[in-house]
Design a protein around this motif. Structure first.
Motif, PDB file in Angstrom:
ATOM      1  N   GLY A 107       0.823  -1.195   0.000  1.00  0.00           N
ATOM      2  CA  GLY A 107       0.000   0.000   0.000  1.00  0.00           C
ATOM      3  C   GLY A 107       0.859   1.247   0.000  1.00  0.00           C
ATOM      4  O   GLY A 107       2.076   1.190  -0.188  1.00  0.00           O
ATOM      5  N   TYR A 108       0.206   2.385   0.221  1.00  0.00           N
ATOM      6  CA  TYR A 108       0.887   3.677   0.209  1.00  0.00           C
ATOM      7  C   TYR A 108       1.004   4.232   1.629  1.00  0.00           C
ATOM      8  O   TYR A 108       0.246   3.850   2.528  1.00  0.00           O
ATOM      9  CB  TYR A 108       0.158   4.649  -0.710  1.00  0.00           C
ATOM     10  N   LEU A 124      -0.982   2.896   6.499  1.00  0.00           N
ATOM     11  CA  LEU A 124      -0.870   2.209   5.212  1.00  0.00           C
ATOM     12  C   LEU A 124      -2.253   2.212   4.571  1.00  0.00           C
ATOM     13  O   LEU A 124      -3.228   1.773   5.190  1.00  0.00           O
ATOM     14  CB  LEU A 124      -0.369   0.783   5.404  1.00  0.00           C
ATOM     15  N   VAL A 125      -2.339   2.727   3.350  1.00  0.00           N
ATOM     16  CA  VAL A 125      -3.633   2.937   2.696  1.00  0.00           C
ATOM     17  C   VAL A 125      -3.595   2.368   1.272  1.00  0.00           C
ATOM     18  O   VAL A 125      -2.516   2.188   0.697  1.00  0.00           O
ATOM     19  CB  VAL A 125      -3.997   4.438   2.673  1.00  0.00           C
ATOM     20  N   ASN A 140     -11.613   0.086   8.116  1.00  0.00           N
ATOM     21  CA  ASN A 140     -11.296  -1.281   7.701  1.00  0.00           C
ATOM     22  C   ASN A 140     -10.426  -1.325   6.444  1.00  0.00           C
ATOM     23  O   ASN A 140     -10.068  -2.413   5.970  1.00  0.00           O
ATOM     24  CB  ASN A 140     -12.576  -2.099   7.495  1.00  0.00           C
ATOM     25  N   GLN A 141     -10.081  -0.176   5.906  1.00  0.00           N
ATOM     26  CA  GLN A 141      -9.180  -0.089   4.764  1.00  0.00           C
ATOM     27  C   GLN A 141      -7.981   0.798   5.093  1.00  0.00           C
ATOM     28  O   GLN A 141      -7.322   1.334   4.201  1.00  0.00           O
ATOM     29  CB  GLN A 141      -9.919   0.462   3.542  1.00  0.00           C
ATOM     30  N   THR A 142      -7.714   0.945   6.376  1.00  0.00           N
ATOM     31  CA  THR A 142      -6.589   1.747   6.847  1.00  0.00           C
ATOM     32  C   THR A 142      -5.858   0.965   7.930  1.00  0.00           C
ATOM     33  O   THR A 142      -6.484   0.473   8.869  1.00  0.00           O
ATOM     34  CB  THR A 142      -7.073   3.091   7.421  1.00  0.00           C
ATOM     35  N   SER A 180      -7.878   4.071  11.945  1.00  0.00           N
ATOM     36  CA  SER A 180      -7.582   2.737  11.424  1.00  0.00           C
ATOM     37  C   SER A 180      -8.225   1.668  12.296  1.00  0.00           C
ATOM     38  O   SER A 180      -8.422   1.868  13.493  1.00  0.00           O
ATOM     39  CB  SER A 180      -6.070   2.503  11.354  1.00  0.00           C
ATOM     40  N   GLY A 181      -8.518   0.532  11.687  1.00  0.00           N
ATOM     41  CA  GLY A 181      -9.085  -0.596  12.424  1.00  0.00           C
ATOM     42  C   GLY A 181      -8.082  -1.699  12.673  1.00  0.00           C
ATOM     43  O   GLY A 181      -8.393  -2.684  13.347  1.00  0.00           O
TER      44      GLY A 181
END
Length: 203
Positions: A107-108, A124-125, A140-142, A180-181
């Motif tokens: 990820g970025y 991280l994304v 849930n996407q972080t 973030s999760g």
């Protein structure tokens, strides 16, 4: 006085067998350790349970989406529909099956803690510019990442995608860049050369 002879039967006794077992364990240990520590490669969709896949949410709102397509751009009614759907997408749960696993995820980087030109913690994304130039993805996407000792990333490199490996925990984290999760702990990373993320290098 008893004299030791190499071919005596006591070479096959319990003590000898113990040494044989220990020798085999020493030889096999690197292979056993490799099997235990091999990280699981994740993709961003893996962070969401199958039971809550975004496609299922969108399918639930199929009628509203079809109606949305008939409305003029920027209409108040259309914005309300988009916000309703986005709110549900943003609140999708994390995947409990991933808790405690050693994983790799590309990820970025959205940097948080920077010291002496090194990034020690970050989000991280899944896409470039998230949390900085555009709004943050849902929790849930972080993934909140803390690097292992001596494994901080160079600040000059963070425009690239990175493949990060560490232990994943289900842990909420609120930061100035987004929520973030997940928490990826003791992480190590390298620039990700996959053509999905970066342009292939010129020959």
């Amino acid at each position: 006085m008893t004299t030791f002879h190499p071919n005596q039967s006591h070479r096959t006794g319990p003590a000898h067998l113990t040494w044989v077992r220990l020798g085999l364990l020493v030889l096999l240990w690197p292979l056993l350790a490799l099997g235990q520590d091999t990280p699981r490669t994740l993709y961003w969709q893996d962070l969401i349970p199958d039971s809550h896949h975004p496609d299922k949410v969108l399918a639930k709102y199929e009628e509203e989406i079809n109606y949305l397509n008939t409305l003029p751009d920027g209409s108040e009614e259309g914005l309300e529909i988009v916000e309703m759907i986005q709110k549900e997408l943003d609140n999708l749960p994390v995947n409990p099956e991933l808790d405690g696993q050693t994983v790799t995820l590309a990820g970025y980087i959205a940097p948080l803690e920077i010291r002496n030109g090194l990034v020690h913690s970050f989000l991280l994304v899944p896409y470039f510019g998230a949390c900085i130039h555009v709004p943050a993805p849902p929790p849930n996407q972080t993934v909140y990442v803390t690097t292992a000792e001596g494994e901080a990333l160079r600040l000059d490199d963070i425009d690239y995608a990175f493949k990060m490996t560490g232990t994943l925990a289900l842990q909420e984290k609120n930061t100035e860049l987004g929520d973030s999760g997940y928490h990826l702990q003791n992480a190590r990373g390298k620039i990700h050369k996959d053509e999905v993320w970066l342009e292939p290098e010129a020959p």
